[in-house]
Design a protein around this motif. Structure first.
Motif, PDB file in Angstrom:
ATOM      1  N   SER A  85     -26.311-103.548  47.563  1.00 37.00           N
ATOM      2  CA  SER A  85     -26.780-105.030  47.050  1.00 37.00           C
ATOM      3  C   SER A  85     -27.614-104.957  45.714  1.00 37.00           C
ATOM      4  N   THR A  86     -27.538-106.092  45.053  1.00 32.08           N
ATOM      5  CA  THR A  86     -28.518-105.928  43.542  1.00 32.08           C
ATOM      6  C   THR A  86     -29.317-107.348  43.678  1.00 32.08           C
ATOM      7  N   LYS A  87     -30.603-107.046  43.268  1.00 29.49           N
ATOM      8  CA  LYS A  87     -31.314-108.349  42.976  1.00 29.49           C
ATOM      9  C   LYS A  87     -31.856-108.150  41.670  1.00 29.49           C
ATOM     10  N   THR A  88     -32.429-109.619  41.086  1.00 30.69           N
ATOM     11  CA  THR A  88     -32.914-109.701  39.804  1.00 30.69           C
ATOM     12  C   THR A  88     -34.346-109.745  40.019  1.00 30.69           C
ATOM     13  N   PHE A  90     -40.396-101.637  46.566  1.00 26.27           N
ATOM     14  CA  PHE A  90     -38.834-102.000  46.296  1.00 26.27           C
ATOM     15  C   PHE A  90     -37.803-101.888  47.517  1.00 26.27           C
ATOM     16  N   THR A  91     -38.220-100.910  48.235  1.00 27.95           N
ATOM     17  CA  THR A  91     -37.413-100.851  49.356  1.00 27.95           C
ATOM     18  C   THR A  91     -37.553-102.027  50.235  1.00 27.95           C
ATOM     19  N   TRP A  92     -38.863-102.554  50.612  1.00 27.61           N
ATOM     20  CA  TRP A  92     -39.027-103.667  51.302  1.00 27.61           C
ATOM     21  C   TRP A  92     -38.287-104.884  50.604  1.00 27.61           C
ATOM     22  N   LEU A  93     -38.336-104.993  49.460  1.00 32.53           N
ATOM     23  CA  LEU A  93     -37.892-106.109  48.591  1.00 32.53           C
ATOM     24  C   LEU A  93     -36.325-106.162  48.700  1.00 32.53           C
ATOM     25  N   MET A  94     -35.651-105.030  48.948  1.00 30.93           N
ATOM     26  CA  MET A  94     -34.404-105.097  49.097  1.00 30.93           C
ATOM     27  C   MET A  94     -33.741-105.568  50.565  1.00 30.93           C
ATOM     28  N   GLN A  95     -34.684-105.647  51.336  1.00 33.10           N
ATOM     29  CA  GLN A  95     -34.604-106.162  52.816  1.00 33.10           C
ATOM     30  C   GLN A  95     -34.785-107.727  52.871  1.00 33.10           C
TER      31      GLN A  95
END
Length: 347
Positions: free
Chosen positions: A41-44, A266-271
């Motif tokens: 997945s990719t987030k801005t 960053f790992t948390w944010l990807m969840q």
């Protein structure tokens, strides 16, 4: 007065040298050693440094830099200039479609991004026929998507900055059911340390995006109850305790310590379920993140991050790759790419 790089006390710790040291390689600590298997997945994300605060300016009478070892500078607030910086930045971001207007409440992302703009045809008249549908869709796709989630450092200057940039995100919600979403019960799922936010959560306060802590009193936060009193509609991450037990008067975090927090965040944010996130944080934190993951944007340490500057990029979770460093223990890594400094007018 308008721009203030982070302060360092190199005579009392080695953080400055560790932070701004040699970054001659373009490889981030999470860059795969072999081609990644898949990008899950990719987030801005938009990294925003807080506005000018009390500890960022010289003493009005003596002209001397503030003594950051003085307890009177504990968790300082923004000065009027810092508030103005944040408001001007927020207005510019709103005009670009990045900040949702006050009257837009969890609507379609494309509608919010449009900012109410009409699409005119060649005669200067608004087109409503089928011929304009494709061009309208293309325009919407080219517009920035509005920020869905704001993550703040638990230091007052960052929460204040965020409240001026994103005022509608801090508004009290109407129903008692929604009210619970904006407090601690905004966390709907727990899996180890990766607590997942409710999709409707607008502002979250997270300890991993705070400034490098220890020794410097501006980096010691207020009590959790004080923060909740000032910012009652914010979701506070469960890891935040009532008192700041992380900050210690005789030791300060190293670059490695901050980098570890950044990777964890960053790992948390990807969840999380949000695709477009603003992170209102600090100069040292931003410099560490950018130098670790995309050092060329700071010219490998030659460039500094100033108040209310914005850096945007794409955060991706690379699955099934062999990473040199910074992996999360399951063969996955977080990669930040396509980072650029956003151009805004500063005051």
């Amino acid at each position: 007065l308008a721009f203030h790089p982070p302060y360092y006390y190199t005579n009392t710790n080695k953080f400055h040298n560790q932070t701004m040291g040699n970054h001659s390689t373009t490889t981030s600590p999470t860059t795969p050693a072999t081609p990644p298997t898949t990008i899950n997945s990719t987030k801005t994300i938009h990294l925003i440094r807080h506005g000018v605060a009390r500890h960022n300016v010289p003493d009005a009478q003596t002209g001397e830099r503030p003594n950051l070892l003085d307890p009177k500078y504990t968790d300082p607030s923004l000065i009027r200039q810092g508030e103005l910086q944040a408001r001007v930045l927020g207005e510019q971001m709103r005009r670009r479609g990045l900040v949702v207007d006050d009257d837009v409440e969890n609507g379609d992302a494309s509608d919010a991004a449009g900012g109410g703009m009409d699409v005119d045809d060649d005669d200067g008249l608004r087109s409503n026929n089928n011929c304009s549908t494709n061009s309208s869709q293309q325009l919407q796709q080219s517009l920035p998507q509005p920020i869905e989630l704001v993550v703040c450092s638990p230091l007052t200057r960052c929460l204040q900055t965020a409240s001026h940039i994103f005022p509608s995100y801090f508004k009290s919600v109407a129903s008692s059911e929604q009210q619970s979403v904006s407090t601690m019960t905004g966390i709907i799922e727990e899996e180890d340390e990766h607590r997942v936010l409710d999709r409707n959560c607008r502002v979250c306060c997270h300890g991993d995006v705070r400034e490098a802590y220890g020794m410097h009193y501006p980096d010691k936060r207020s009590s959790l109850s004080q923060l909740k009193s000032k910012f009652p509609t914010v979701t506070y991450h469960p890891s935040l305790t009532e008192h700041d037990t992380d900050w210690q008067p005789n030791t300060r975090e190293t670059h490695q310590d901050v980098s570890r927090r950044i990777h964890n965040f960053f790992t948390w944010l990807m969840q999380q379920p949000h695709d477009n996130t603003a992170i209102v944080t600090h100069g040292v934190w931003m410099e560490c993140a950018l130098l670790d993951y995309f050092p060329e944007v700071l010219e490998f340490g030659k460039k500094r991050v100033y108040n209310c500057e914005v850096y945007s990029g794409k955060l991706s979770l690379v699955v099934g790759s062999l990473v040199v460093d910074g992996n999360n223990g399951d063969g996955n890594s977080v990669v930040l790419k396509d980072v650029e400094q956003m151009s805004f007018y500063h005051v």
